[in-house]
Design an enzyme around this catalytic site. Structure first.
Site, short mmCIF file in Angstrom:
data_model
loop_
_atom_site.label_atom_id
_atom_site.label_comp_id
_atom_site.label_asym_id
_atom_site.label_seq_id
_atom_site.Cartn_x
_atom_site.Cartn_y
_atom_site.Cartn_z
N ASP A 85 49.34 33.11 33.59
CA ASP A 85 48.45 33.84 34.49
C ASP A 85 49.18 34.29 35.75
O ASP A 85 49.63 33.46 36.53
CB ASP A 85 47.27 32.93 34.85
CG ASP A 85 46.20 33.65 35.67
OD1 ASP A 85 46.30 34.88 35.85
OD2 ASP A 85 45.27 32.97 36.15
N ASP A 324 46.35 42.07 37.96
CA ASP A 324 46.19 40.72 37.45
C ASP A 324 46.14 40.70 35.92
O ASP A 324 45.17 41.12 35.32
CB ASP A 324 44.91 40.12 38.03
CG ASP A 324 44.72 38.66 37.65
OD1 ASP A 324 45.63 38.08 37.04
OD2 ASP A 324 43.65 38.10 37.97
#
Length: 537
Positions: A85, A324
């Site tokens: 992530d 992201d």
């Protein structure tokens, strides 16, 4: 198709998570592999699938927002599969005794569950939605960590907790242990062991700035006039322990139909983008901590590019946005999301949480974002799911957190420079050219400041995280910007906007905006929908 067969399919996934390759002292490479391809190669000789070279090749799986990397933790090593992530900073693993996973280990909570339905993406790729109860059983597939079975684990008794936007929750304590992947080993590596988890059966390998680490609460620590516990996370330890020269990494998801993408730590692959690689400064996100920015940049405008009607600007509103990879959808200011939806004559559906429109309007349409003198365009079909004759545009409205997720990033090449607090972007190239990797030693090779580098939103020190005043600063030279950065730490101790003034003719104007200071995670029902879709190709 029975639900249990889908879970069996997930089990077969793990047979392909074989780590191949070798290490180099200057950079580390994680190939990103899509789930459908993993099913296909599971019975093949992996040596015919992966190219062995002089860099570390660790299998990372791309499931539209879910990147999975195989890690070995502890002594003797325990195998876990963690979500990679770019929007968070901690490595978090679930405790082997965690109630959330342990209560479902026998499968009794899902054996009779058939709460799933087949849907489809716009490109015709089938997908499946499974109840969250069934998904929870995947703890055993992701793996958990038993600290008591590792002779090298040390608990430092520092507490952490974090709740994501969808209610996903982790709480536990930090500790250190040996972490390895292939022939790369990180000793005394700090990570969190979650003793209380809600909504997430997997662990996470966060690779963002350390300022975003969970710890025991940055704002809480500052309120008590004590130094927050901030440690060297995964990208930092790669440099500390001699694996890379620069705390930076480049992300290439490749095209929607491609077999592999890649994440390079400490290097750039010039064959993976076309045109100029432009650099932008990260924005000031955590004001109370002085000059440390967040992984957020400025978007200047948004346009729709259509082969029939040409370039149509839907909004020229500047806003801070996070790139992201841990988020599937895009979350934009409400007025911009509305303008995009209306450009397709769409009607907002609260049930679908998106705009419904005629699928024939998609065609070769592109969503183009101006980042300050250059544009990155993504195929609008990346943002669209379909059901029968209607399409849903998955560009979400947000009042506080603005993000461009992997539906956008699949068409971009992004370099995150965590030392110089800069992000470089170019249009991704899908020509499958021979690799042209160059190590990052100082600045990003081949990158140049964007035309709008010095006309960017920055945060006013002292403003609360989540909302606050932004100051539009127009700079004329790097020396001015350096002066500005040196003033931030001082300015952070006051609420005096004049502290931002610099000599040399910079100008500023203040506008009330919402920032992107919080991490938002897509709900696991959709993540699983995306996760399973690749199995069913």
């Amino acid at each position: 198709m029975q639900l249990i067969s889908i879970l069996s399919l997930l089990s077969s996934l793990m047979c392909s998570l074989t780590v191949l390759g070798s290490s180099a002292s200057s950079y580390v490479k994680f190939p990103v592999q899509k789930l459908a391809d993993i099913i296909n190669i599971c019975t093949q000789d992996v040596s015919t699938v992966f190219k062995r070279n002089e860099v570390l090749n660790t299998t990372v799986i791309n499931g539209i927002g879910v990147y999975v990397v195989k890690m070995e933790i502890g002594t003797p090593p325990q195998t876990l599969y963690l979500q990679l992530d770019t929007g968070s900073s901690d490595m978090i693993v679930n405790n082997a005794d965690i109630a959330y996973c342990k209560s479902m280990s026998d499968g009794s909570d899902y054996a009779s569950t058939d709460n799933y339905e087949l849907t489809a993406t716009f490109n015709g790729l089938p997908s499946t939605t499974i109840s969250s109860e069934a998904y929870n059983t995947l703890c055993s597939y992701w793996g958990t960590f038993d600290a008591s079975n590792s002779s090298t684990f040390e608990n430092n008794a520092t507490f952490f907790n974090n709740t994501y936007g969808d209610g996903t929750y982790y709480a536990g304590t930090y500790g250190t242990d040996v972490v390895s992947f292939e022939n790369i080993t990180l000793n005394d590596f700090t990570f969190g062991v979650s003793n209380d988890t809600i909504g997430n059966p997997s662990g996470i390998l966060g690779i963002s700035l350390p300022i975003a680490e969970f710890t025991d609460g940055i704002e809480y620590a500052l309120a008590l006039n004590r130094t927050p516990f901030i440690y060297d996370n995964f990208p930092m330890e790669l440099k500390n322990q001699g694996k890379i020269n620069k705390i930076a990494y480049s992300l290439f998801l490749n095209g929607p139909d491609a077999h592999f993408g890649s994440i390079l730590f400490g290097a750039v692959d010039k064959s993976k983008y076309t045109g100029q690689l432009y650099t932008l400064p990260m924005l000031q996100a955590f004001n109370t901590l002085g000059s440390n920015p967040g992984m957020i940049i400025t978007a200047q405008s948004v346009a729709i590019l259509d082969s029939e009607s040409g370039n149509k600007t839907v909004s020229d509103i500047q806003f801070p946005v996070m790139l992201d990879s841990g988020t599937t959808f895009s979350y934009l200011p409400t007025e911009i999301a509305e303008a995009i939806g209306k450009s397709f004559d769409g009607e907002y559906s609260s049930d679908d949480q998106g705009y419904i429109f005629d699928c024939s309007k998609v065609n070769d349409t592109l969503l183009s974002v101006d980042f300050g003198g250059f544009n990155i365009s993504a195929n609008i079909s990346n943002f669209v799911t379909s059901a029968k004759d209607r399409c849903v545009l998955n560009v979400k409205q947000s009042e506080s957190t603005y993000m461009l997720g992997d539906a956008f990033l699949v068409d971009a090449y992004v370099v995150y420079d965590l030392e110089n607090y800069e992000i470089s972007i170019a249009q991704a190239s899908f020509n499958n050219q021979e690799e042209d990797i160059e190590v990052i030693s100082d600045t990003v090779p081949g990158a140049t400041p964007a035309p709008g580098y010095f006309s960017t939103w920055v945060y006013k020190p002292g403003s609360p995280i989540g909302t606050g005043d932004f100051i539009n600063v127009s700079w004329t030279s790097y020396s001015e910007f350096s002066q500005y950065k040196s003033l931030l730490a001082t300015a952070a101790q006051s609420d005096d906007a004049s502290s931002f003034s610099s000599s040399g003719g910079s100008s500023e104007s203040t506008t009330k905006k919402q920032n992107a200071g919080y991490k938002y995670r897509s709900s696991f029902s959709f993540s699983l929908l995306s996760f399973i879709s690749y199995f069913l190709l």
